[in-house]
Enzyme design. Sequence first.
Site, PDB file in Angstrom:
ATOM      1  N   PHE A  67      -4.133  17.235 -25.624  1.00 39.46           N
ATOM      2  CA  PHE A  67      -2.751  17.029 -25.183  1.00 39.46           C
ATOM      3  C   PHE A  67      -2.592  15.887 -24.186  1.00 39.46           C
ATOM      4  CE2 PHE A  67      -4.600  20.906 -23.307  1.00 39.46           C
ATOM      5  CZ  PHE A  67      -4.782  20.491 -21.994  1.00 39.46           C
ATOM      6  N   CYS A  70      -1.086  12.376 -25.505  1.00 40.05           N
ATOM      7  CA  CYS A  70       0.289  12.371 -26.021  1.00 40.05           C
ATOM      8  C   CYS A  70       1.310  12.946 -25.047  1.00 40.05           C
ATOM      9  CB  CYS A  70       0.348  13.099 -27.368  1.00 40.05           C
ATOM     10  SG  CYS A  70      -0.199  14.815 -27.327  1.00 40.05           S
ATOM     11  N   HIS A  71       0.869  13.523 -23.935  1.00 39.85           N
ATOM     12  CA  HIS A  71       1.804  14.166 -22.992  1.00 39.85           C
ATOM     13  C   HIS A  71       1.382  13.825 -21.570  1.00 39.85           C
ATOM     14  CE1 HIS A  71       3.791  17.520 -20.805  1.00 39.85           C
ATOM     15  NE2 HIS A  71       4.656  17.462 -21.790  1.00 39.85           N
ATOM     16  N   PHE A  72       1.677  12.778 -21.027  1.00 41.93           N
ATOM     17  CA  PHE A  72       2.490  11.672 -21.505  1.00 41.93           C
ATOM     18  C   PHE A  72       1.612  10.422 -21.499  1.00 41.93           C
ATOM     19  CE2 PHE A  72       5.350  14.636 -19.424  1.00 41.93           C
ATOM     20  CZ  PHE A  72       6.342  14.798 -20.369  1.00 41.93           C
ATOM     21  N   VAL A  77      -0.552  14.897 -18.479  1.00 41.88           N
ATOM     22  CA  VAL A  77      -0.395  16.202 -17.842  1.00 41.88           C
ATOM     23  C   VAL A  77      -0.367  17.268 -18.942  1.00 41.88           C
ATOM     24  CG1 VAL A  77       2.145  16.162 -17.802  1.00 41.88           C
ATOM     25  CG2 VAL A  77       0.913  17.443 -16.061  1.00 41.88           C
TER      26      VAL A  77
END
EC number: 4.2.1.59
Length: 171
Positions: A67, A70-72, A77
Amino acid sequence: MNEKQTSYNYDEILACGRGELFGQGNAQLPLPPMLMFNRITDISETGGPHDKGYIRAEFDITSDLWFFPCHFQGDPVMPGCLGLDAMWQLTGFYLGWLGEPGKGRAISTGEVKFTGMVTPSTKLVEYGIDFKRVMRGRLVLGIADGWMKADGEVIYKATDLRVGLFKEKAD
């Protein structure tokens, strides 16, 4: 009388994800990448603030978790919803561990507060789920409060987590 197992390693947790721990059609964890913990460190039918039982688990954080890119982008985070989902996952696991039949589904939560973040520099996430009530009727319903720590600091709290175990309807 057989004592219930009180901790689970990663391989045992994966077996639960494959439906091998509590039997096919019963409580099952998601498999990676949606599985949000590496081990269950303690589980008990008694104890906790309400003396209705609890479960504790840990998640090792590494900078290459799926994650973060892609976040962010540029500001990695862990999505807060994944921490909340981990609490539901653990609530459902507890119900299966009690020996209750049915497939687990998150139903609701009362209040959720995020006061911190999990970033690639975080080393360890800890989860605590403290049961308030387990209702046994048409469905089995677990109601619990939960918290999540990042490197020892509580950063998420959730009240009234609700998970139900649903039995297959006979044709």
